[in-house]
Design a protein around this motif. Structure first.
Motif, short mmCIF file in Angstrom:
data_model
loop_
_atom_site.label_atom_id
_atom_site.label_comp_id
_atom_site.label_asym_id
_atom_site.label_seq_id
_atom_site.Cartn_x
_atom_site.Cartn_y
_atom_site.Cartn_z
N VAL A 177 -5.58 24.56 0.32
CA VAL A 177 -4.91 24.99 1.54
C VAL A 177 -5.04 26.51 1.65
N ARG A 178 -5.36 26.99 2.85
CA ARG A 178 -5.59 28.42 3.07
C ARG A 178 -4.42 29.27 2.57
N TYR A 179 -4.75 30.28 1.81
CA TYR A 179 -3.76 31.22 1.28
C TYR A 179 -4.43 32.57 1.16
N GLU A 180 -3.90 33.56 1.85
CA GLU A 180 -4.58 34.86 1.97
C GLU A 180 -4.10 35.90 0.97
N LYS A 181 -3.02 35.61 0.27
CA LYS A 181 -2.45 36.61 -0.63
C LYS A 181 -3.07 36.51 -2.02
N ILE A 182 -2.69 37.44 -2.87
CA ILE A 182 -3.11 37.41 -4.27
C ILE A 182 -2.25 36.40 -5.02
N LEU A 183 -2.89 35.51 -5.75
CA LEU A 183 -2.15 34.53 -6.53
C LEU A 183 -1.56 35.18 -7.78
N PRO A 184 -0.32 34.84 -8.13
CA PRO A 184 0.21 35.30 -9.41
C PRO A 184 -0.65 34.76 -10.56
N PRO A 185 -0.89 35.56 -11.58
CA PRO A 185 -1.73 35.09 -12.71
C PRO A 185 -1.25 33.78 -13.31
N GLN A 203 0.85 -1.19 0.00
CA GLN A 203 0.00 0.00 0.00
C GLN A 203 0.88 1.24 0.00
N VAL A 204 0.62 2.14 -0.95
CA VAL A 204 1.34 3.41 -1.03
C VAL A 204 0.34 4.54 -1.17
N ILE A 205 0.79 5.73 -0.86
CA ILE A 205 0.01 6.95 -1.05
C ILE A 205 0.70 7.77 -2.13
N VAL A 206 0.07 7.84 -3.29
CA VAL A 206 0.61 8.62 -4.40
C VAL A 206 0.07 10.04 -4.27
N PHE A 207 0.96 11.03 -4.21
CA PHE A 207 0.47 12.38 -3.91
C PHE A 207 1.16 13.44 -4.74
N ASP A 208 0.53 14.61 -4.73
CA ASP A 208 1.05 15.75 -5.47
C ASP A 208 0.69 17.03 -4.73
N LEU A 209 1.57 18.00 -4.80
CA LEU A 209 1.33 19.32 -4.21
C LEU A 209 1.33 20.38 -5.30
N GLU A 210 0.36 21.29 -5.25
CA GLU A 210 0.45 22.52 -6.02
C GLU A 210 0.92 23.61 -5.07
N THR A 211 1.88 24.40 -5.50
CA THR A 211 2.51 25.39 -4.63
C THR A 211 2.68 26.71 -5.37
N THR A 212 3.06 27.75 -4.62
CA THR A 212 3.27 29.05 -5.24
C THR A 212 4.63 29.16 -5.92
N GLY A 213 5.51 28.21 -5.67
CA GLY A 213 6.86 28.23 -6.24
C GLY A 213 7.61 26.98 -5.82
N PHE A 214 8.93 27.09 -5.77
CA PHE A 214 9.76 25.91 -5.53
C PHE A 214 10.57 25.96 -4.24
N HIS A 215 10.44 27.03 -3.46
CA HIS A 215 11.36 27.23 -2.34
C HIS A 215 10.58 27.55 -1.05
N PRO A 216 10.19 26.54 -0.28
CA PRO A 216 9.44 26.82 0.95
C PRO A 216 10.24 27.64 1.96
N ASP A 217 11.54 27.50 1.96
CA ASP A 217 12.37 28.25 2.90
C ASP A 217 12.46 29.73 2.53
N LYS A 218 11.98 30.07 1.33
CA LYS A 218 11.97 31.47 0.89
C LYS A 218 10.55 32.03 0.82
N GLY A 219 9.59 31.32 1.41
CA GLY A 219 8.24 31.85 1.51
C GLY A 219 7.21 31.22 0.59
N ASP A 220 7.61 30.34 -0.30
CA ASP A 220 6.62 29.66 -1.15
C ASP A 220 5.77 28.73 -0.29
#
Length: 233
Positions: free
Chosen positions: A89-97, A49-66
């Motif tokens: 997932v809660r996100y309060e800012k304006i999304l880049p187009p 049994q495995v969990i196949v998963f994917d994340l959509e994010t604002t960018g590639f660098h969580p340590d830089k605020g993504d």
């Protein structure tokens, strides 16, 4: 199992993230103990049994605020679909187009979504101690490591399997990188690309294809996958 049969199994009930609720650090610490004692490398791939998963994010660098914008996951045993999880997932800012166009997410949906800690907690309850699978998993690994430390004060300890492990063995001359190219190469119809659950479904279909290919090569467990990888590096 053919791809069409596989995708039919994906139409069942979704396990969706619950909104609200406090961070359950006690649960995460219990999960850490389970992860330390769970041995998965000797389980046959067609029973694992495995969990196949994917994340959509604002960018590639969580340590830089993504930040994580959505989580999609498919629970698979062998090639059989058992359940799904999806949560924005809660996100309060304006999304880049460019992000809005790519993912189809919008600010109204994300402002109503569960807080990051809650969405992640529900994901970890869904996954339990099962190994996680992602397509070119360094992106997901970076965000999960950062989020586990930030929200739960625990390390990210799940076994994380990259789909490239599978096709590097089964098809060493395969130079495809993008998920859509790998799927097209394996006659998997592209549906829901760049949606977290859509990409998790595509990756789950790819996982099922490569389990079959590896078994035809006599590779039947994760331990054998790792041994073969070590021999070709």
């Amino acid at each position: 199992m053919g791809f069409n049969d596989f995708m039919k199994n994906l139409s069942g009930n979704r396990f969706t993230g619950l909104q609200g609720g406090r961070q359950d650090i006690a649960f995460m610490r219990r999960l850490q103990r389970d992860l330390r004692t769970k041995e998965t490398t000797s389980i046959p791939l067609d029973e694992l049994q495995v969990i196949v998963f994917d994340l959509e994010t604002t960018g590639f660098h969580p340590d830089k605020g993504d930040q994580i914008l959505s989580i999609g996951a498919v629970k698979v045993t062998g090639c059989q679909i058992e359940d799904e999880y999806y949560s924005p997932v809660r996100y309060e800012k304006i999304l880049p187009p460019s992000i809005k166009e790519l993912t189809g997410l919008d600010e109204a949906e994300l402002k109503k979504a569960p807080e990051p800690a809650n969405a992640l907690e529900q994901f970890f309850k869904f996954s339990g101690a099962s190994p996680l699978v992602a397509h070119h998993a360094s992106h997901e690994k970076a965000f999960m490591q950062y989020a586990s430390r930030k929200y739960f004060r625990t390390p990210f300890s799940h076994r994380l399997i990259d789909t490239s492990f599978m096709y590097r063995i089964a098809e060493p001359d395969n130079r495809y990188v993008r998920l859509e190219d790998c799927c097209t190469h394996n006659q998997i119809t592209i549906i829901g690309r760049h949606h977290a659950l859509g990409d998790a479904r595509l990756t789950a279909a790819l996982w099922a294809v490569y389990i079959d290919k590896l078994q035809k090569l006599g590779i039947n467990t994760l331990s054998q996958v790792y041994e073969r990888l070590a021999s070709i590096r």
